[in-house]
Design an enzyme around this catalytic site. Structure first.
Site, mmCIF file in Angstrom:
data_model
loop_
_atom_site.group_PDB
_atom_site.id
_atom_site.type_symbol
_atom_site.label_atom_id
_atom_site.label_comp_id
_atom_site.label_asym_id
_atom_site.label_seq_id
_atom_site.Cartn_x
_atom_site.Cartn_y
_atom_site.Cartn_z
ATOM 1 C CD GLU A 1 -2.898 -1.235 2.289
ATOM 2 O OE1 GLU A 1 -2.482 -0.764 3.372
ATOM 3 O OE2 GLU A 1 -3.981 -1.837 2.185
ATOM 4 C CD GLU B 1 5.231 -21.613 10.723
ATOM 5 O OE1 GLU B 1 5.328 -21.825 11.954
ATOM 6 O OE2 GLU B 1 4.264 -21.028 10.213
#
Length: 271
Positions: free
Chosen positions: A82, A113
């Protein structure tokens, strides 16, 4: 694994969820959500320390990297994505990385992960420097991908910070600036996409917005560097100019399209 108090794994304060009616479920979730902003408020001193240190490095050409897995990684990518449309900076100034790569944005990547060395490999692709900052995001504070990434980054002289929901976690201990938001146990035991994820989003909003203000990407209270990528944003920018420069709407719109940003029009008119 250390024996610190893993708040994110504590049992919910609610039981027999499947026996609740819909309105009770929703009201209970809402009651838990009300606690989040207060928990974030307690971490403002740590967030302040990060923003100030980050701003100094950013002004020297440094970049901000978010690293995370699962929900935490996706939230970092969301915040990073953004920055260009909202503040007009290139996409390579704030970068989000997720364990498992871009495919993991939409679907889980098994065991991604758990690789403690992969985050640094992902960072090295960007030729990181000592002016860069790495913020690890992990609700549990135990994710190997994130912990390994911040440790390697610190070893190479980068500024490191974290956003976690377990104070005293291995991740919080591994960084220079820990932000540990204690939101308490989740409504659904262990579902850290809920309160923990919401708290992470709030902190990310604070970090990136404060950073953009401090590096001059905002004027007054306006997004004067936003990308004019659709009709709505052109209209918003035009109205900013009408307000700031006391122009007629059509004149402001013509100037905006000519110069390409609100800030450039303001600089030209006031310069």
């Amino acid at each position: 694994m250390s024996d610190y108090n893993r708040i994110t794994e504590m049992p919910s304060d609610y039981s027999d969820l499947e026996l609740m009616d819909t309105v009770t479920i929703l009201k209970s979730i809402n009651e838990e959500d009300k606690r989040i902003a207060e928990a974030v408020e307690k971490e403002i001193p740590a967030i302040t320390k990060l923003v100030d240190a980050l701003t100094e490095r950013f002004n020297e050409g440094g970049r901000l990297f978010y690293i995370g897995a699962g929900t935490s990684g996706r939230l970092g990518i969301l915040d990073a994505s953004e920055i260009p449309p909202t503040f007009g900076l290139p996409h390579d100034r704030v970068i989000g990385l997720i364990a498992g790569g871009d495919i993991a944005i939409r679907q889980a990547v098994e065991n991604a992960e758990d690789d403690a060395s992969q985050a640094w490999k992902d960072l090295e692709v960007y030729k990181v420097t000592k002016n860069d900052t790495v913020v690890g995001i992990a609700a549990s504070g135990t994710t190997p991908y994130v912990i390994g990434g911040v440790k390697d980054a610190a070893a190479y002289g980068l500024l490191t910070a974290c956003i976690t929901n377990n104070p005293g976690s291995p991740l919080a201990e591994a960084v220079e600036i820990p932000i540990a938001v204690n939101v308490g146990p989740e409504f659904l035991t262990g579902s850290t996409r809920m309160k923990s994820g919401t708290s992470q989003k709030l902190v990310l909003n604070m970090i990136s917005t404060a950073l953009m203000i401090k590096v001059g990407r905002v004027k007054g209270n306006k997004m004067v560097n936003m990308q004019l990528s659709n009709i709505k944003l052109v209209d918003r920018g035009t109205r900013y100019l009408v307000e700031e420069l006391k122009l007629e709407y059509k004149e402001a719109e013509i100037l905006l399209k000519r110069y390409g940003s609100v800030k450039k029009v303001i600089d030209a008119q006031k310069g």
